[in-house]
Design a protein around this motif. Structure first.
Motif, PDB file in Angstrom:
ATOM      1  N   TYR A  47      44.302 -14.265  52.016  1.00 25.16           N
ATOM      2  CA  TYR A  47      43.546 -15.193  52.858  1.00 25.16           C
ATOM      3  C   TYR A  47      44.210 -15.281  54.227  1.00 25.16           C
ATOM      4  CZ  TYR A  47      41.712 -16.604  48.331  1.00 25.16           C
ATOM      5  OH  TYR A  47      41.141 -16.593  47.093  1.00 25.16           O
ATOM      6  N   ALA A  94      40.271 -24.023  57.684  1.00 24.56           N
ATOM      7  CA  ALA A  94      40.461 -23.697  56.274  1.00 24.56           C
ATOM      8  C   ALA A  94      40.780 -22.209  56.144  1.00 24.56           C
ATOM      9  CB  ALA A  94      39.198 -24.029  55.496  1.00 24.56           C
ATOM     10  N   TYR A 134      48.108 -15.639  53.467  1.00 20.41           N
ATOM     11  CA  TYR A 134      48.571 -16.021  52.139  1.00 20.41           C
ATOM     12  C   TYR A 134      48.065 -15.034  51.092  1.00 20.41           C
ATOM     13  CZ  TYR A 134      49.504 -20.652  54.138  1.00 20.41           C
ATOM     14  OH  TYR A 134      49.978 -21.697  54.901  1.00 20.41           O
ATOM     15  N   SER A 167      48.193 -18.899  35.430  1.00 19.42           N
ATOM     16  CA  SER A 167      47.809 -20.050  36.246  1.00 19.42           C
ATOM     17  C   SER A 167      47.257 -19.514  37.575  1.00 19.42           C
ATOM     18  CB  SER A 167      48.990 -20.995  36.472  1.00 19.42           C
ATOM     19  OG  SER A 167      48.543 -22.193  37.091  1.00 19.42           O
ATOM     20  N   PHE A 208      49.747 -19.501  45.035  1.00 18.90           N
ATOM     21  CA  PHE A 208      49.737 -18.880  46.354  1.00 18.90           C
ATOM     22  C   PHE A 208      51.172 -18.550  46.768  1.00 18.90           C
ATOM     23  CE2 PHE A 208      45.392 -19.651  47.875  1.00 18.90           C
ATOM     24  CZ  PHE A 208      44.970 -20.661  47.030  1.00 18.90           C
ATOM     25  N   GLN A 230      53.948 -18.372  49.978  1.00 22.34           N
ATOM     26  CA  GLN A 230      54.265 -19.402  50.970  1.00 22.34           C
ATOM     27  C   GLN A 230      53.741 -19.057  52.354  1.00 22.34           C
ATOM     28  OE1 GLN A 230      56.236 -16.966  50.192  1.00 22.34           O
ATOM     29  NE2 GLN A 230      57.837 -16.646  51.734  1.00 22.34           N
ATOM     30  N   ILE A 268      42.104 -27.746  46.258  1.00 23.44           N
ATOM     31  CA  ILE A 268      43.351 -27.123  46.720  1.00 23.44           C
ATOM     32  C   ILE A 268      43.924 -28.040  47.786  1.00 23.44           C
ATOM     33  CG2 ILE A 268      44.308 -25.129  47.978  1.00 23.44           C
ATOM     34  CD1 ILE A 268      41.799 -23.582  46.780  1.00 23.44           C
ATOM     35  N   GLN A 322      47.161 -28.789  50.831  1.00 26.59           N
ATOM     36  CA  GLN A 322      48.148 -28.171  51.727  1.00 26.59           C
ATOM     37  C   GLN A 322      48.981 -29.279  52.352  1.00 26.59           C
ATOM     38  OE1 GLN A 322      46.527 -25.788  54.999  1.00 26.59           O
ATOM     39  NE2 GLN A 322      48.254 -24.382  54.759  1.00 26.59           N
ATOM     40  N   LYS A 325      52.817 -26.734  55.492  1.00 22.89           N
ATOM     41  CA  LYS A 325      53.259 -25.953  54.329  1.00 22.89           C
ATOM     42  C   LYS A 325      52.150 -25.051  53.800  1.00 22.89           C
ATOM     43  CE  LYS A 325      57.246 -28.034  54.317  1.00 22.89           C
ATOM     44  NZ  LYS A 325      58.469 -27.304  54.759  1.00 22.89           N
ATOM     45  N   GLY A 326      52.426 -24.454  52.643  1.00 26.31           N
ATOM     46  CA  GLY A 326      51.480 -23.537  52.037  1.00 26.31           C
ATOM     47  C   GLY A 326      50.432 -24.237  51.184  1.00 26.31           C
ATOM     48  N   LEU A 327      49.687 -23.440  50.442  1.00 27.38           N
ATOM     49  CA  LEU A 327      48.547 -23.903  49.659  1.00 27.38           C
ATOM     50  C   LEU A 327      48.939 -24.115  48.203  1.00 27.38           C
ATOM     51  CD1 LEU A 327      46.162 -21.282  51.222  1.00 27.38           C
ATOM     52  CD2 LEU A 327      46.021 -23.745  51.623  1.00 27.38           C
ATOM     53  N   TRP A 334      46.995 -24.915  44.507  1.00 25.74           N
ATOM     54  CA  TRP A 334      45.793 -25.128  43.720  1.00 25.74           C
ATOM     55  C   TRP A 334      45.976 -26.333  42.804  1.00 25.74           C
ATOM     56  CZ3 TRP A 334      45.478 -24.036  38.239  1.00 25.74           C
ATOM     57  CH2 TRP A 334      44.195 -24.238  37.710  1.00 25.74           C
ATOM     58  N   ASN A 373      46.288 -27.183  37.378  1.00 28.09           N
ATOM     59  CA  ASN A 373      47.644 -26.749  37.684  1.00 28.09           C
ATOM     60  C   ASN A 373      48.590 -27.502  36.740  1.00 28.09           C
ATOM     61  OD1 ASN A 373      50.276 -26.553  38.802  1.00 28.09           O
ATOM     62  ND2 ASN A 373      49.442 -26.222  40.842  1.00 28.09           N
ATOM     63  N   TYR A 431      41.449 -29.622  50.279  1.00 23.71           N
ATOM     64  CA  TYR A 431      40.277 -28.769  50.457  1.00 23.71           C
ATOM     65  C   TYR A 431      39.501 -28.674  49.155  1.00 23.71           C
ATOM     66  CZ  TYR A 431      42.568 -26.758  54.631  1.00 23.71           C
ATOM     67  OH  TYR A 431      43.174 -26.547  55.846  1.00 23.71           O
ATOM     68  N   PHE A 469      38.571 -17.382  46.067  1.00 28.56           N
ATOM     69  CA  PHE A 469      37.985 -18.527  46.762  1.00 28.56           C
ATOM     70  C   PHE A 469      37.210 -18.000  47.958  1.00 28.56           C
ATOM     71  CE2 PHE A 469      39.896 -21.704  44.258  1.00 28.56           C
ATOM     72  CZ  PHE A 469      41.199 -21.319  43.970  1.00 28.56           C
ATOM     73  N   TRP A 511      35.114 -22.490  51.548  1.00 23.36           N
ATOM     74  CA  TRP A 511      36.004 -23.642  51.657  1.00 23.36           C
ATOM     75  C   TRP A 511      35.351 -24.745  52.474  1.00 23.36           C
ATOM     76  CZ3 TRP A 511      41.545 -23.285  50.428  1.00 23.36           C
ATOM     77  CH2 TRP A 511      41.921 -22.036  49.905  1.00 23.36           C
ATOM     78  N   GLY A 512      35.690 -25.985  52.143  1.00 18.86           N
ATOM     79  CA  GLY A 512      35.353 -27.086  53.029  1.00 18.86           C
ATOM     80  C   GLY A 512      36.328 -27.095  54.196  1.00 18.86           C
ATOM     81  N   ARG A 513      36.106 -28.004  55.114  1.00 22.21           N
ATOM     82  CA  ARG A 513      36.971 -28.069  56.299  1.00 22.21           C
ATOM     83  C   ARG A 513      38.294 -28.778  56.016  1.00 22.21           C
ATOM     84  NH1 ARG A 513      33.414 -29.381  61.579  1.00 22.21           N
ATOM     85  NH2 ARG A 513      35.400 -28.813  62.496  1.00 22.21           N
TER      86      ARG A 513
END
Lengths: 107, 124
Positions: free
Chosen positions: A37, A44, A88, A95, A98, A100, B39, B41, B45-47, B49, B62, B96, B111, B114-116
């Motif tokens: 992504y 997003a 990403y 599971s 993602f 980092q 999801i 964030q 930082k990162g994502l 789920w 998760n 998100y 995915f 996505w929403g905003r």
């Protein structure tokens, strides 16, 4: 849970150069279960690659996904200014996790 | 085209429950073939789920959040929702909603929509 480690943390390149982004998994991931992504500031994420190497609809062919097992790569063959973003990788074999992220900066 | 829109409080007090809703427009959540996901964030930082749900009610979570999370779907309203209880400052994030989709050609999932995103801050 499979941990995805992306490298480098930041990549700073000039337009037209090739960018190589790495995603390493802590356990083997089925190639079909790996996606990439792109996320630009304030937006997003956007799907680039699924199944490790298939481009999503509308994604330019300069974005190339490859790899298998524990090592996957996203290559941007010729950087454009609009490719400035965080990238990403994501797996769902065990599971759903993602990496980092790798930040790509354009000089 | 199908669009997703998150809604809910932007500020939640510690120990309370964070509740968000995602409204799906331009398509039916009951049409099948997709899972509907949350999801988050953390700032800068990162994502991460959180969970997903099928229109029939099938869910997956998760493991690290499962004890505090409930995801639900309301097909009559074309919405799905997230409840995260006992929140702390560590739950401050952009949340998100996203669509977990597959291809006809091969069983790859991703995915694709996505929403905003909506920022939820946990603070007293």
């Amino acid at each position: 849970e499979i941990v995805l480690t992306q490298s480098p943390g930041t990549l700073s390149l000039s337009p037209g150069e090739r960018a190589t982004l790495s995603c390493r998994a802590s356990q083997s991931v089925s190639s079909g279960h790996l996606a990439w992504y792109q996320q630009k500031p304030g937006q997003a994420p956007r799907l680039l690659i699924y199944g490790a190497s298939s481009r999503a609809t509308g994604i330019p062919d300069r974005f190339i996904g490859s790899g298998s097992g524990t090592d996957f790569t996203l290559t941007i063959s010729r950087l454009e200014p609009e490719d400035c973003a965080v990238y990403y990788c994501q797996q769902y074999g065990s599971s759903l996790t993602f990496g980092q992220g790798t930040r790509v900066e354009i000089k | 085209q199908v669009q997703l829109q998150e809604s809910g409080p932007g500020l939640v007090k510690p120990s309370q429950t964070l509740s968000l809703t995602c409204t799906v427009s331009g398509g039916s959540i009951s049409s099948g073939g997709y899972y509907w996901s949350w999801i988050r964030q953390h700032p800068g930082k990162g994502l991460e789920w959180i969970a997903y749900i099928y229109y029939s009610g099938t869910t997956d979570y998760n493991p690290s959040l499962k004890s505090r999370v409930t995801i639900s779907v309301d097909t009559s309203k074309n919405q799905f929702s997230l409840n995260l209880n006992s929140v702390t400052a560590a739950d401050t994030a952009v949340y998100y909603c996203a669509r977990w989709a597959t291809t006809v050609v091969a069983p790859y999932w991703f995915f694709d929509l996505w929403g905003r995103g909506t920022l939820v801050t946990v603070s007293s």
